[in-house]
Write a protein that holds these residues in place. Structure first.
Motif, PDB file in Angstrom:
ATOM      1  N   ASP A  48       7.746  21.020 -20.097  1.00 34.12           N
ATOM      2  CA  ASP A  48       6.798  21.372 -19.308  1.00 34.12           C
ATOM      3  C   ASP A  48       7.092  22.718 -18.446  1.00 34.12           C
ATOM      4  O   ASP A  48       8.552  22.643 -18.204  1.00 34.12           O
ATOM      5  CB  ASP A  48       6.215  20.555 -18.359  1.00 34.12           C
ATOM      6  CG  ASP A  48       5.347  19.211 -18.947  1.00 34.12           C
ATOM      7  OD1 ASP A  48       4.529  19.536 -19.741  1.00 34.12           O
ATOM      8  OD2 ASP A  48       6.020  18.057 -18.665  1.00 34.12           O
ATOM      9  N   THR A  49       6.361  23.882 -18.301  1.00 35.09           N
ATOM     10  CA  THR A  49       6.881  24.786 -17.564  1.00 35.09           C
ATOM     11  C   THR A  49       5.972  25.112 -16.285  1.00 35.09           C
ATOM     12  O   THR A  49       4.993  24.989 -16.352  1.00 35.09           O
ATOM     13  CB  THR A  49       6.841  26.409 -18.601  1.00 35.09           C
ATOM     14  OG1 THR A  49       7.494  26.251 -19.752  1.00 35.09           O
ATOM     15  CG2 THR A  49       7.171  27.463 -18.054  1.00 35.09           C
ATOM     16  N   TYR A  50       6.778  25.353 -15.214  1.00 29.81           N
ATOM     17  CA  TYR A  50       6.249  25.731 -13.828  1.00 29.81           C
ATOM     18  C   TYR A  50       6.536  27.245 -13.496  1.00 29.81           C
ATOM     19  O   TYR A  50       7.841  27.270 -13.273  1.00 29.81           O
ATOM     20  CB  TYR A  50       6.733  24.598 -13.024  1.00 29.81           C
ATOM     21  CG  TYR A  50       6.241  23.224 -13.542  1.00 29.81           C
ATOM     22  CD1 TYR A  50       5.430  22.378 -13.157  1.00 29.81           C
ATOM     23  CD2 TYR A  50       7.434  22.385 -14.172  1.00 29.81           C
ATOM     24  CE1 TYR A  50       5.236  21.077 -13.438  1.00 29.81           C
ATOM     25  CE2 TYR A  50       7.179  21.116 -14.786  1.00 29.81           C
ATOM     26  CZ  TYR A  50       6.212  20.470 -14.464  1.00 29.81           C
ATOM     27  OH  TYR A  50       6.220  18.961 -14.890  1.00 29.81           O
ATOM     28  N   GLU A  51       5.534  27.728 -12.938  1.00 28.98           N
ATOM     29  CA  GLU A  51       5.555  29.170 -12.889  1.00 28.98           C
ATOM     30  C   GLU A  51       5.470  29.646 -11.462  1.00 28.98           C
ATOM     31  O   GLU A  51       4.385  29.285 -10.805  1.00 28.98           O
ATOM     32  CB  GLU A  51       4.637  30.058 -13.654  1.00 28.98           C
ATOM     33  CG  GLU A  51       4.895  30.007 -15.095  1.00 28.98           C
ATOM     34  CD  GLU A  51       5.776  31.051 -15.756  1.00 28.98           C
ATOM     35  OE1 GLU A  51       6.375  31.772 -14.788  1.00 28.98           O
ATOM     36  OE2 GLU A  51       5.951  31.275 -16.911  1.00 28.98           O
ATOM     37  N   THR A  54       2.405  31.492 -10.242  1.00 30.86           N
ATOM     38  CA  THR A  54       0.975  30.744 -10.291  1.00 30.86           C
ATOM     39  C   THR A  54       0.685  30.548  -8.899  1.00 30.86           C
ATOM     40  O   THR A  54      -0.446  30.113  -8.555  1.00 30.86           O
ATOM     41  CB  THR A  54       0.781  29.364 -11.123  1.00 30.86           C
ATOM     42  OG1 THR A  54       1.857  28.580 -10.692  1.00 30.86           O
ATOM     43  CG2 THR A  54       1.039  29.831 -12.588  1.00 30.86           C
ATOM     44  N   ASP A 194       2.957  15.746 -14.305  1.00 33.46           N
ATOM     45  CA  ASP A 194       1.992  16.127 -13.237  1.00 33.46           C
ATOM     46  C   ASP A 194       2.567  15.569 -11.918  1.00 33.46           C
ATOM     47  O   ASP A 194       2.327  14.547 -11.552  1.00 33.46           O
ATOM     48  CB  ASP A 194       0.668  15.327 -13.576  1.00 33.46           C
ATOM     49  CG  ASP A 194      -0.373  15.711 -12.573  1.00 33.46           C
ATOM     50  OD1 ASP A 194      -0.207  16.502 -11.546  1.00 33.46           O
ATOM     51  OD2 ASP A 194      -1.675  15.410 -12.849  1.00 33.46           O
ATOM     52  N   HIS A 236      -2.526  24.335  -6.602  1.00 34.90           N
ATOM     53  CA  HIS A 236      -1.251  24.183  -7.357  1.00 34.90           C
ATOM     54  C   HIS A 236      -0.255  23.243  -6.961  1.00 34.90           C
ATOM     55  O   HIS A 236       0.921  23.425  -6.643  1.00 34.90           O
ATOM     56  CB  HIS A 236      -0.622  25.682  -7.659  1.00 34.90           C
ATOM     57  CG  HIS A 236      -1.487  26.592  -8.189  1.00 34.90           C
ATOM     58  ND1 HIS A 236      -1.812  26.359  -9.566  1.00 34.90           N
ATOM     59  CD2 HIS A 236      -2.171  27.507  -7.605  1.00 34.90           C
ATOM     60  CE1 HIS A 236      -2.575  27.570  -9.825  1.00 34.90           C
ATOM     61  NE2 HIS A 236      -2.761  28.283  -8.728  1.00 34.90           N
ATOM     62  N   SER A 238       0.741  20.258  -8.015  1.00 37.98           N
ATOM     63  CA  SER A 238       1.968  19.885  -8.961  1.00 37.98           C
ATOM     64  C   SER A 238       2.944  21.077  -9.197  1.00 37.98           C
ATOM     65  O   SER A 238       4.556  20.744  -9.195  1.00 37.98           O
ATOM     66  CB  SER A 238       1.300  19.672 -10.465  1.00 37.98           C
ATOM     67  OG  SER A 238       2.456  19.333 -11.340  1.00 37.98           O
ATOM     68  N   THR A 239       2.648  22.342  -9.124  1.00 40.83           N
ATOM     69  CA  THR A 239       3.569  23.317  -9.280  1.00 40.83           C
ATOM     70  C   THR A 239       4.526  23.467  -8.224  1.00 40.83           C
ATOM     71  O   THR A 239       5.765  23.520  -8.196  1.00 40.83           O
ATOM     72  CB  THR A 239       3.011  24.595  -9.702  1.00 40.83           C
ATOM     73  OG1 THR A 239       2.087  24.507 -10.992  1.00 40.83           O
ATOM     74  CG2 THR A 239       3.920  25.781  -9.820  1.00 40.83           C
ATOM     75  N   LEU A 243       8.579  22.488  -8.147  1.00 37.51           N
ATOM     76  CA  LEU A 243       9.606  23.855  -7.981  1.00 37.51           C
ATOM     77  C   LEU A 243      10.164  23.489  -6.615  1.00 37.51           C
ATOM     78  O   LEU A 243      11.477  23.995  -6.753  1.00 37.51           O
ATOM     79  CB  LEU A 243       8.458  25.051  -7.805  1.00 37.51           C
ATOM     80  CG  LEU A 243       7.813  25.802  -8.828  1.00 37.51           C
ATOM     81  CD1 LEU A 243       7.329  26.925  -8.732  1.00 37.51           C
ATOM     82  CD2 LEU A 243       9.117  26.099 -10.205  1.00 37.51           C
TER      83      LEU A 243
END
Length: 264
Positions: A48-51, A54, A194, A236, A238-239, A243
């Protein structure tokens, strides 16, 4: 960067690697993003990728925004093995993060299946077969009952659990003795990727948020922090959560900082 928060990562010859089960095979994962099929077949566990881009970084406290911006995209191997995710969350209960990592490694080395220079989490069948003396010899006497209760429940319900929506699974896991909201949420976040399901007001998130932005007026109580965190995250959640945990994990590997004990 790759997020290496899961205590299944072991160091061999200076390289971090981890063994992971999928439904069809066993994989050896290298921290730099490589994977090698050891047995069975099928696809490798997903990443999974988290940016950070975003997020609305302008809405975050300045220190936290700067910390997350410096990470760039964060990639995390999703834990395809629900049993591993559940057992890992149980091991993390109550004790400090560094102690949990050592216990996790010792448990796998003593009772798990060896894969190269690392080992898988012991199967639920193996956990149920372990005696009280075996747990005591590993310094895990207080983990025996929750791990064995979870192993028994997993063998009875895993087919049903794998069909549940993630938020429903969090509730279903709490029917198992000694699994509370923290353990269930942490396990399902690890398993699904998630992190809106992660207990985002826990000590780890609060610790790393405050470390990244020590000038911030962070609420000291969990309900107050949770409300602030949801407001900052917007859509966002989750992100922002993952992070922040990734920044904390990376920060902890530089000077040895421990993010604290976790509840059930």
């Amino acid at each position: 960067m790759y997020m290496l928060d899961h205590p299944g990562w072991d160091t061999a010859d200076g390289t971090l690697n981890r063994a992971m089960r999928t439904q069809a095979g066993t994989w050896l994962i290298i921290a730099e993003g490589e994977s090698q099929l050891i047995s069975g077949s099928g696809d490798a566990p997903p990443v999974d990728t988290y940016e950070p881009v975003t997020l609305d970084l302008t809405a975050l406290p300045p220190g936290l925004a700067h910390a997350l911006r410096t990470l760039g995209p964060v990639r995390r191997w999703r834990n395809t093995d629900l049993w591993d995710a559940l057992a890992t969350a149980i091991i993390r209960q109550v004790i400090r993060a560094g102690q949990a990592r050592k216990m996790h490694q010792m448990f796998r080395a003593a009772a798990g299946y060896k894969v190269a220079a690392t080992a898988l989490m012991p199967t639920p069948e193996r956990v149920l077969a372990m005696s009280a003396e075996e747990f005591a010899d590993l310094g895990m006497a207080f983990k025996r009952r929750p791990l064995q209760a979870a192993a028994d429940a997993y063998l009875d319900h895993h087919a049903e659990w794998t069909q549940l929506p993630a938020d429903v699974l969090v509730k279903a896991l709490q029917a198992v003795p000694r699994i509370g909201p923290w353990t269930a949420g942490a396990a399902v976040a690890d398993h699904t990727g998630d992190f809106s399901l992660y207990p985002y007001a826990d000590l780890a998130v609060r610790t790393w948020a405050a470390a990244a932005d020590p000038a911030g007026a962070w609420p000291a109580d969990e309900p107050g922090f949770a409300a602030t965190w949801r407001r900052l995250a917007g859509p966002h959640l989750s992100t922002l959560t993952v992070l922040t945990l990734a920044w904390g994990d990376d920060h902890a590997r530089k000077p040895p900082v421990d993010s604290g004990a976790q509840p059930r």
